[in-house]
Design a protein around this motif. Structure first.
Motif, PDB file in Angstrom:
ATOM      1  N   LEU A  60       0.861  -1.175   0.000  1.00 39.69           N
ATOM      2  CA  LEU A  60       0.000   0.000   0.000  1.00 39.69           C
ATOM      3  C   LEU A  60       0.902   1.230   0.000  1.00 39.69           C
ATOM      4  CD1 LEU A  60      -2.894   1.042   0.149  1.00 39.69           C
ATOM      5  CD2 LEU A  60      -2.771   0.814   2.638  1.00 39.69           C
ATOM      6  N   ALA A  61       1.031   1.861  -1.173  1.00 37.93           N
ATOM      7  CA  ALA A  61       2.018   2.922  -1.352  1.00 37.93           C
ATOM      8  C   ALA A  61       1.388   4.163  -1.964  1.00 37.93           C
ATOM      9  CB  ALA A  61       3.174   2.423  -2.221  1.00 37.93           C
ATOM     10  N   VAL A  62       0.299   4.612  -1.346  1.00 37.20           N
ATOM     11  CA  VAL A  62      -0.325   5.871  -1.731  1.00 37.20           C
ATOM     12  C   VAL A  62      -0.260   6.804  -0.518  1.00 37.20           C
ATOM     13  CG1 VAL A  62      -1.853   4.875  -3.465  1.00 37.20           C
ATOM     14  CG2 VAL A  62      -2.617   4.999  -1.093  1.00 37.20           C
ATOM     15  N   PRO A  63      -0.398   8.115  -0.709  1.00 34.02           N
ATOM     16  CA  PRO A  63      -0.341   9.037   0.427  1.00 34.02           C
ATOM     17  C   PRO A  63      -1.355   8.679   1.508  1.00 34.02           C
ATOM     18  CG  PRO A  63      -0.218  10.251  -1.641  1.00 34.02           C
ATOM     19  CD  PRO A  63      -0.547   8.826  -1.993  1.00 34.02           C
ATOM     20  N   ALA A  64      -0.951   8.860   2.755  1.00 36.58           N
ATOM     21  CA  ALA A  64      -1.803   8.456   3.876  1.00 36.58           C
ATOM     22  C   ALA A  64      -3.172   9.119   3.830  1.00 36.58           C
ATOM     23  CB  ALA A  64      -1.101   8.789   5.192  1.00 36.58           C
ATOM     24  N   GLU A  65      -3.236  10.355   3.333  1.00 38.17           N
ATOM     25  CA  GLU A  65      -4.504  11.072   3.358  1.00 38.17           C
ATOM     26  C   GLU A  65      -5.546  10.483   2.410  1.00 38.17           C
ATOM     27  OE1 GLU A  65      -1.545  13.673   0.978  1.00 38.17           O
ATOM     28  OE2 GLU A  65      -1.545  12.413   2.789  1.00 38.17           O
ATOM     29  N   VAL A  66      -5.133   9.626   1.473  1.00 38.02           N
ATOM     30  CA  VAL A  66      -6.104   9.019   0.559  1.00 38.02           C
ATOM     31  C   VAL A  66      -6.189   7.504   0.720  1.00 38.02           C
ATOM     32  CG1 VAL A  66      -5.830  10.874  -1.125  1.00 38.02           C
ATOM     33  CG2 VAL A  66      -4.459   8.781  -1.359  1.00 38.02           C
ATOM     34  N   VAL A  67      -5.512   6.961   1.720  1.00 41.14           N
ATOM     35  CA  VAL A  67      -5.472   5.508   1.885  1.00 41.14           C
ATOM     36  C   VAL A  67      -6.858   4.912   2.063  1.00 41.14           C
ATOM     37  CG1 VAL A  67      -4.835   3.691   3.513  1.00 41.14           C
ATOM     38  CG2 VAL A  67      -3.107   5.278   2.722  1.00 41.14           C
ATOM     39  N   LEU A  68      -7.619   5.407   3.022  1.00 36.83           N
ATOM     40  CA  LEU A  68      -8.890   4.772   3.348  1.00 36.83           C
ATOM     41  C   LEU A  68      -9.895   4.911   2.214  1.00 36.83           C
ATOM     42  CD1 LEU A  68      -9.220   5.676   7.138  1.00 36.83           C
ATOM     43  CD2 LEU A  68      -8.337   3.588   6.086  1.00 36.83           C
ATOM     44  N   GLU A  69      -9.931   6.057   1.554  1.00 33.23           N
ATOM     45  CA  GLU A  69     -10.870   6.194   0.434  1.00 33.23           C
ATOM     46  C   GLU A  69     -10.451   5.331  -0.751  1.00 33.23           C
ATOM     47  OE1 GLU A  69      -9.931  10.144  -2.007  1.00 33.23           O
ATOM     48  OE2 GLU A  69     -10.019  10.524   0.157  1.00 33.23           O
ATOM     49  N   THR A  70      -9.145   5.075  -0.878  1.00 37.41           N
ATOM     50  CA  THR A  70      -8.673   4.180  -1.940  1.00 37.41           C
ATOM     51  C   THR A  70      -9.055   2.739  -1.639  1.00 37.41           C
ATOM     52  OG1 THR A  70      -6.800   5.642  -2.429  1.00 37.41           O
ATOM     53  CG2 THR A  70      -6.634   3.365  -3.185  1.00 37.41           C
ATOM     54  N   LEU A  71      -8.912   2.335  -0.382  1.00 37.87           N
ATOM     55  CA  LEU A  71      -9.222   0.950  -0.018  1.00 37.87           C
ATOM     56  C   LEU A  71     -10.681   0.604  -0.270  1.00 37.87           C
ATOM     57  CD1 LEU A  71      -7.221   0.550   3.320  1.00 37.87           C
ATOM     58  CD2 LEU A  71      -6.691  -0.458   1.091  1.00 37.87           C
ATOM     59  N   VAL A  72     -11.561   1.579  -0.116  1.00 35.86           N
ATOM     60  CA  VAL A  72     -12.991   1.335  -0.331  1.00 35.86           C
ATOM     61  C   VAL A  72     -13.258   0.884  -1.760  1.00 35.86           C
ATOM     62  CG1 VAL A  72     -15.241   2.482  -0.456  1.00 35.86           C
ATOM     63  CG2 VAL A  72     -13.727   2.928   1.477  1.00 35.86           C
ATOM     64  N   GLU A  73     -12.418   1.314  -2.693  1.00 40.00           N
ATOM     65  CA  GLU A  73     -12.617   0.996  -4.112  1.00 40.00           C
ATOM     66  C   GLU A  73     -12.077  -0.382  -4.489  1.00 40.00           C
ATOM     67  OE1 GLU A  73     -10.751   4.022  -6.397  1.00 40.00           O
ATOM     68  OE2 GLU A  73     -11.464   5.649  -5.101  1.00 40.00           O
ATOM     69  N   LEU A  74     -11.323  -1.016  -3.594  1.00 37.74           N
ATOM     70  CA  LEU A  74     -10.582  -2.225  -3.959  1.00 37.74           C
ATOM     71  C   LEU A  74     -11.137  -3.457  -3.266  1.00 37.74           C
ATOM     72  CD1 LEU A  74      -6.984  -0.710  -3.673  1.00 37.74           C
ATOM     73  CD2 LEU A  74      -8.440  -0.876  -5.712  1.00 37.74           C
ATOM     74  N   GLU A  75     -10.812  -4.620  -3.826  1.00 36.02           N
ATOM     75  CA  GLU A  75     -11.211  -5.897  -3.235  1.00 36.02           C
ATOM     76  C   GLU A  75      -9.961  -6.739  -3.023  1.00 36.02           C
ATOM     77  OE1 GLU A  75     -14.142  -7.844  -5.563  1.00 36.02           O
ATOM     78  OE2 GLU A  75     -15.539  -6.150  -5.536  1.00 36.02           O
ATOM     79  N   PHE A  76      -9.806  -7.229  -1.816  1.00 35.76           N
ATOM     80  CA  PHE A  76      -8.654  -8.051  -1.461  1.00 35.76           C
ATOM     81  C   PHE A  76      -9.125  -9.473  -1.186  1.00 35.76           C
ATOM     82  CE2 PHE A  76      -7.493  -3.752  -0.457  1.00 35.76           C
ATOM     83  CZ  PHE A  76      -6.143  -3.653  -0.787  1.00 35.76           C
ATOM     84  N   ALA A  77      -8.424 -10.436  -1.742  1.00 36.29           N
ATOM     85  CA  ALA A  77      -8.751 -11.826  -1.462  1.00 36.29           C
ATOM     86  C   ALA A  77      -8.473 -12.120   0.010  1.00 36.29           C
ATOM     87  CB  ALA A  77      -7.910 -12.749  -2.341  1.00 36.29           C
ATOM     88  N   PRO A  78      -9.284 -12.957   0.643  1.00 38.00           N
ATOM     89  CA  PRO A  78      -9.025 -13.310   2.044  1.00 38.00           C
ATOM     90  C   PRO A  78      -7.600 -13.847   2.212  1.00 38.00           C
ATOM     91  CG  PRO A  78     -11.172 -14.099   1.381  1.00 38.00           C
ATOM     92  CD  PRO A  78     -10.508 -13.591   0.129  1.00 38.00           C
ATOM     93  N   GLY A  79      -6.920 -13.353   3.224  1.00 39.30           N
ATOM     94  CA  GLY A  79      -5.568 -13.801   3.494  1.00 39.30           C
ATOM     95  C   GLY A  79      -4.479 -13.019   2.793  1.00 39.30           C
TER      96      GLY A  79
END
Length: 205
Positions: A62-81
């Motif tokens: 996870l290598a984006v600026p901290a101020e946009v981390v959480l809004e970026t994560l909302v857009e993504l899907e991570f496989a369990p594990g």
């Protein structure tokens, strides 16, 4: 190992270069596909969108600026594990204090089925780009915080790929201490101080 990056800036390029050289398969992910492709070409990786890189990696940086981390994560899907490496620091650039505390824990709450490991946040991308480093004959130590043993072992291997030494630093709840240490160190460096002089070895005690 397949590694994806969420972001195509300095940290993704600096760390990714070493991982490609170590034989890992790397996909640089970015919002602007042309920028991701340019970064990937420089280091011998492949490129894709943020979603593609997230789906590609068994380990994701996870290598984006901290101020946009959480809004970026909302857009993504991570496989369990999925092992999610958090190298962010939420700093107030006016005085180099912490703008937000416990970034790693917030990330873990946002992606509860991923295994978050805090790592690589104590040095700038230029340090990782020029790795390995040795100080007084010893490799640079990289503290790791996380709650999943297998995830920590995977990230420890990636640390060694840089010629650095993984340093167990406790569970993810202790990641906030790494974030505060980064704020202290950066503020000290900016003011011309020598951070290494603040932490004498145990043998000097």
């Amino acid at each position: 190992m397949r590694i994806g990056t969420v972001g195509n800036g300095g940290m993704a390029a600096a760390l990714g270069r070493h991982w490609v050289r170590a034989g890992h398969e790397l996909m640089i992910g970015g919002r602007e596909l042309s920028r991701a492709a340019a970064t990937a070409e420089r280091i011998g990786a492949r490129s894709g969108s943020l979603r593609e890189a997230t789906a590609y990696g068994e380990v994701v940086l996870l290598a984006v600026p901290a101020e946009v981390v959480l809004e970026t994560l909302v857009e993504l899907e991570f496989a369990p594990g999925t092992v999610l490496i958090d190298c962010t620091n939420a700093l107030d650039q006016r005085d180099h204090s912490l703008a937000e505390a416990a970034m790693a824990e917030a990330i873990s709450s946002a992606v509860p089925h991923a295994h978050v490991v805090k790592a690589f946040n104590l040095a700038a991308d230029t340090v990782w780009r020029d790795a390995p480093h040795r100080f007084e004959g010893r490799p640079l130590g990289v503290p790791l915080c996380g709650d999943d043993r297998a995830a920590l072992e995977r990230v420890a291997g990636l640390v060694r790929d840089l010629g650095c030494e993984p340093v167990p630093a406790g569970g993810l709840a202790r990641a906030r201490l790494l974030e505060a240490t980064a704020a202290l160190a950066i503020g000290t460096w900016v003011r011309g101080g020598d951070v290494r002089a603040l932490f004498p070895p145990l043998s000097a005690a």
